[in-house]
Design an enzyme around this catalytic site. Structure first.
Site, mmCIF file in Angstrom:
data_model
loop_
_atom_site.group_PDB
_atom_site.id
_atom_site.type_symbol
_atom_site.label_atom_id
_atom_site.label_comp_id
_atom_site.label_asym_id
_atom_site.label_seq_id
_atom_site.Cartn_x
_atom_site.Cartn_y
_atom_site.Cartn_z
ATOM 1 N N ASP A 477 0.832 -1.201 0.000
ATOM 2 C CA ASP A 477 0.000 0.000 0.000
ATOM 3 C C ASP A 477 0.871 1.258 0.000
ATOM 4 O O ASP A 477 2.075 1.205 0.273
ATOM 5 C CB ASP A 477 -0.875 -0.047 1.268
ATOM 6 C CG ASP A 477 -2.167 0.724 1.139
ATOM 7 O OD1 ASP A 477 -2.288 1.529 0.203
ATOM 8 O OD2 ASP A 477 -3.052 0.536 2.005
ATOM 9 N N ASP A 547 -10.643 2.121 -3.099
ATOM 10 C CA ASP A 547 -11.173 1.860 -1.757
ATOM 11 C C ASP A 547 -12.691 1.887 -1.755
ATOM 12 O O ASP A 547 -13.324 1.532 -0.765
ATOM 13 C CB ASP A 547 -10.667 2.922 -0.779
ATOM 14 C CG ASP A 547 -9.310 2.554 -0.218
ATOM 15 O OD1 ASP A 547 -8.865 1.413 -0.443
ATOM 16 O OD2 ASP A 547 -8.686 3.397 0.438
HETATM 17 C C1 DGJ Z 1 -5.820 1.741 2.080
HETATM 18 C C2 DGJ Z 1 -6.181 0.535 1.266
HETATM 19 O O1 DGJ Z 1 -6.659 0.920 0.028
HETATM 20 C C3 DGJ Z 1 -7.176 -0.313 2.043
HETATM 21 O O2 DGJ Z 1 -7.603 -1.394 1.268
HETATM 22 C C4 DGJ Z 1 -6.521 -0.777 3.302
HETATM 23 O O3 DGJ Z 1 -5.455 -1.639 2.999
HETATM 24 C C5 DGJ Z 1 -6.024 0.419 4.095
HETATM 25 N N1 DGJ Z 1 -5.242 1.305 3.315
HETATM 26 C C6 DGJ Z 1 -5.225 -0.032 5.281
HETATM 27 O O4 DGJ Z 1 -4.675 1.004 5.957
#
Ligand code: DGJ
Length: 733
Positions: A477, A547
């Site tokens: 990430d 997300d």
């Molecule tokens: C952002 C990501 O896009 C989510 O899927 C998740 O992994 C969160 N970060 C975790 O902090």
């Protein structure tokens, strides 16, 4: 496929069955583009297409007094010449001059394709591609430029990049170094860009081109959700099914620019590469700089054809290693189920149910390390939290693999929280300008990945967690944009190198981890789709697309992403309702019907579902196991656009055209309308296909279409918001 060099005219003709790309050497020695388009016959000399005419207010070359670069199409235009358009590069020599002109020196033609130094790029063996390298030199600046052109045998594609070499002893400053320039002879074009923000990534937007500049860019340090490093230049009447278009895709994950510039004499110039804003590269004697690769694909058959080219090319010549062309494992991720509030016991409970449902891979998301119990702490401390993982990552991984599932976990290696041991020990390891405060994004700072020791340290910490544990997957990430981009380790004149060096540091870490653990499937992520680009696909074959897991919003996000990126790369999961981002409730069937067209998985605790829903989930997983190869690697067709109608439809067809899966979605019910028809694509006209309620010929399905009302009995109805169906076609033997 071939590359012909005509000795007398000095022209190069790159061609394959579908396309021709022709380059000439102009009177001043610079390269000129003579043609790019559908395959044409070769001839000894194409220079009849050049304009050599006096025109008012046009400056001409001093030797011939008849040739102006402004009136002709350039391959890699420079500053200070008779071309007044936007230049592809700029170099400054010690005397302060930024004027340069590169003249043809030599060239090489060979089978296959070389790699780029530390940069992700397409790869090809000798049967798949041929490469032309043209060396140009500026004898005054003592710099040489090598232009690389690779033509692919199976694809209407030319990949391009540039290498600068300082051949002298004095330092030169590279102020701008784009990857490609393409001059087109007319301006009857539109530009499609993929625009958005967090939770609404890659929304196609179309602008009419005309005189002047139309541009998209990122200055965030990542390719960004705001503008994607993929654009399409198309004729106004081109749609998904017919018409001319050219795609430009940059294999790069940092700041970029893509520009279309209409010149006053009717020329249209397209440029793409690293954003020159805040970029300077110092080249000492003998040093070289290589630009990222730009991939140009062309079609006269519409945007579905263009997308299919990128899908096949990226699946076959960009994605590497064990996961190349491999159906993706169906996963269950705990993020939306627990966020950071979990114990091993809680995770095992979710995993047990996942196994029962048929899930193949369990993923532990954020929160397993350091003091990471909320957004404020822990990033940078890549050591398991014993309260959450009493036997470490290896312990949990063993328990999950003993259940019969693969296991993977989440990392965010480029970041650090001020509240972390790493930051307390190395406060100088972050990007921050001297004497200034570093801005915070999600309460975190950006590590200075332009520094090797920082990358080394993170590599060693992660290696310890992964090594020896049965780890099959990693989600990488990256949750904030770069600000105060200054590196403590570089000199004042080197500060313009930080953005690119940062990206190279990220690539270096990817390269080391993927080499050390070649079987691990990496999924890239950046607050969802903030770094969804071709550069990332080289290291991580799939990317968390957004997300926003709301099925209805996801239709648009996945539809937009499909223009430039393979379905197998689009991370898509079923999540709980009401959806956490939009508050919208959709049926579990519709959520799966959308998520099937991607990597597929679940982002929830399956224990929370009703028994009926859980049975449905089991069936969904069985369905996806059966059809994922076809959906993820078949020919994908966008059929009905959610950006133009209240409905959406898409389908995937197997290479042999014997099987297909169609998805149809009602985004918004329209009262008192007829259900109508949906015309399918890509089938064999004479084949009889079996569907759940009958048998139909390919020509019927493609020309007459399927009657949508037939699916009402499956619970789908266009008079109900968010209803959908997925249906399968199988050729009768
Ligand atoms: C952002 C990501 O896009 C989510 O899927 C998740 O992994 C969160 N970060 C975790 O902090």
């Amino acid at each position: 496929m071939n590359i012909i060099w005509n000795k007398i005219s000095g022209q190069f003709h790159l061609y394959n069955e579908r396309i021709s790309y022709i380059i000439g050497v102009a009177p001043g020695g610079e390269l000129t583009n003579l043609y790019y388009g559908k395959r044409i016959h070769d001839r000894d000399d194409f220079s009849y297409v050049l304009f050599r005419m006096g025109m008012p207010n046009v400056v001409v070359d001093a030797d011939t007094e008849s040739y102006s670069m402004e009136l002709n199409r350039q391959e890699y235009p420079s500053f200070g010449t008779t071309d007044f358009g936007t230049q592809a590069y700029e170099i400054e020599t010690v005397n302060g001059s930024r004027i340069s002109s590169f003249a043809y020196k030599s060239h090489k033609i060979y089978s296959g394709k070389g790699s780029l130094n530390g940069l992700p790029a397409l790869y090809a063996d000798d049967s798949e591609a041929m490469t032309l390298e043209i060396v140009l030199e500026d004898e005054i600046a003592k710099v040489s430029v090598t232009l690389f052109y690779t033509i692919f045998d199976r694809f209407p594609v030319i990949a391009r990049h540039t290498r600068f070499t300082n051949c002298g002893d004095s330092k030169v400053r590279l102020i701008k170094a784009l990857s490609c320039c393409l001059d087109l002879p007319d301006q009857d074009y539109e530009m499609v860009q993929f625009t958005g923000a967090w939770a609404r990534e890659r929304m196609p937007q179309t602008r009419r081109l005309c005189n002047g500049i139309t541009s998209v860019e990122s200055k965030r340090g990542v390719s960004s959700a705001n503008f994607n490093p993929f654009i399409i230049i198309k004729r106004p009447n081109t749609d998904d099914f017919a018409g001319e278009a050219i795609g430009f895709s940059l294999v790069y994950s940092g700041n970029f620019i893509a520009t279309a510039e209409g010149g006053t004499h009717g020329r249209m110039r397209i440029l793409m590469g690293i954003n020159p804003d805040r970029f300077t590269w110092i080249l000492n004697g003998e040093e070289t700089f290589e630009t990222p690769e730009a991939v140009m694909a062309i079609t006269d058959k519409g945007l579905n054809d263009l997308s299919q080219t990128y899908h096949r090319l990226y699946n076959n010549n960009l994605v590497r290693g064990k996961w190349k062309n491999q159906p993706r494992p169906i996963l269950n991720n705990n993020w939306e189920a627990t966020f950071m509030d979990f114990t091993e016991e809680k995770i095992l409970r979710i995993a047990k149910k996942a196994k029962e449902a048929g899930i193949e891979l369990f993923v532990l998301d954020d929160g397993w390390f350091g003091e990471r119990n909320d957004d404020f702490a822990g990033l940078g401390d890549w050591i398991e939290n014993p309260k959450k993982l009493p036997q470490g990552m290896a312990g949990l991984a063993s328990k999950i693999t003993a259940m019969g599932m693969k296991f993977g976990f989440w990392i965010e290696p480029e970041m650090v929280n001020p509240n972390s041991n790493l930051y307390r020990r190395h406060p100088d390891w972050v990007l921050v300008a001297p004497g200034r405060k570093a801005s915070l994004g999600r309460h975190q700072l950006v590590l200075d990945f332009s520094r090797e020791e920082v990358v080394d340290h993170i590599y060693n910490m992660l290696h310890k967690v992964i090594y020896g544990a049965p780890i099959s997957y990693i989600k990488w990430d990256m949750n904030r944009s770069l600000t105060e981009v200054f590196s403590n380790e570089l000199t004042s004149e080197e500060q313009g190198m930080v953005y690119h060096k940062y990206v190279m540091g990220v690539y270096d870490l990817y390269s080391r981890l993927t080499e050390a653990f070649p079987d691990i499937l990496f999924e890239s992520c950046s607050s969802g789709g903030n770094r969804f680009d071709a550069g990332m696909l080289y290291w991580a074959p799939q990317a968390w697309c957004s997300d926003n897991t709301d099925a209805i919003d996801r239709i648009r996000i996945q539809y937009g992403s499909s223009y430039g990126y393979p379905i197998a790369s689009i991370g898509s999961h079923v999540s709980a309702v009401p959806n956490q981002q939009t508050g919208r409730s959709t049926s579990i069937a519709t959520r799966a019907n959308v998520a099937y067209f991607g990597t597929f998985g679940y982002e929830l605790d399956l224990n929370e579902l009703s028994e009926k829903e859980f049975e449905e989930v089991k069936e969904q997983i069985r369905f996806m196991k059966k059809y994922r190869e076809l959906i993820q690697f078949g020919d994908f067709y966008r059929l009905r656009s959610p950006f133009e109608t209240d409905q959406a439809a898409w389908m995937a067809v197997s290479e042999d055209k014997k099987r297909a899966v169609v998805g149809f979605y009602c985004l918004r019910a329209n009262v008192n309308t007829l259900p109508g028809f949906l015309k399918l694509r890509g089938l064999n006209e004479n084949t009889l296909y079996k569907m759940e309620d009958g048998e139909f010929y390919g020509d019927e399905l493609m020309n007459m279409g399927i009657t949508l009302s037939r699916f009402y009995k499956k619970g789908f109805t266009i008079s109900e918001d968010f209803s959908s169906f997925v249906t399968v076609l199988e050729a009768k033997e």
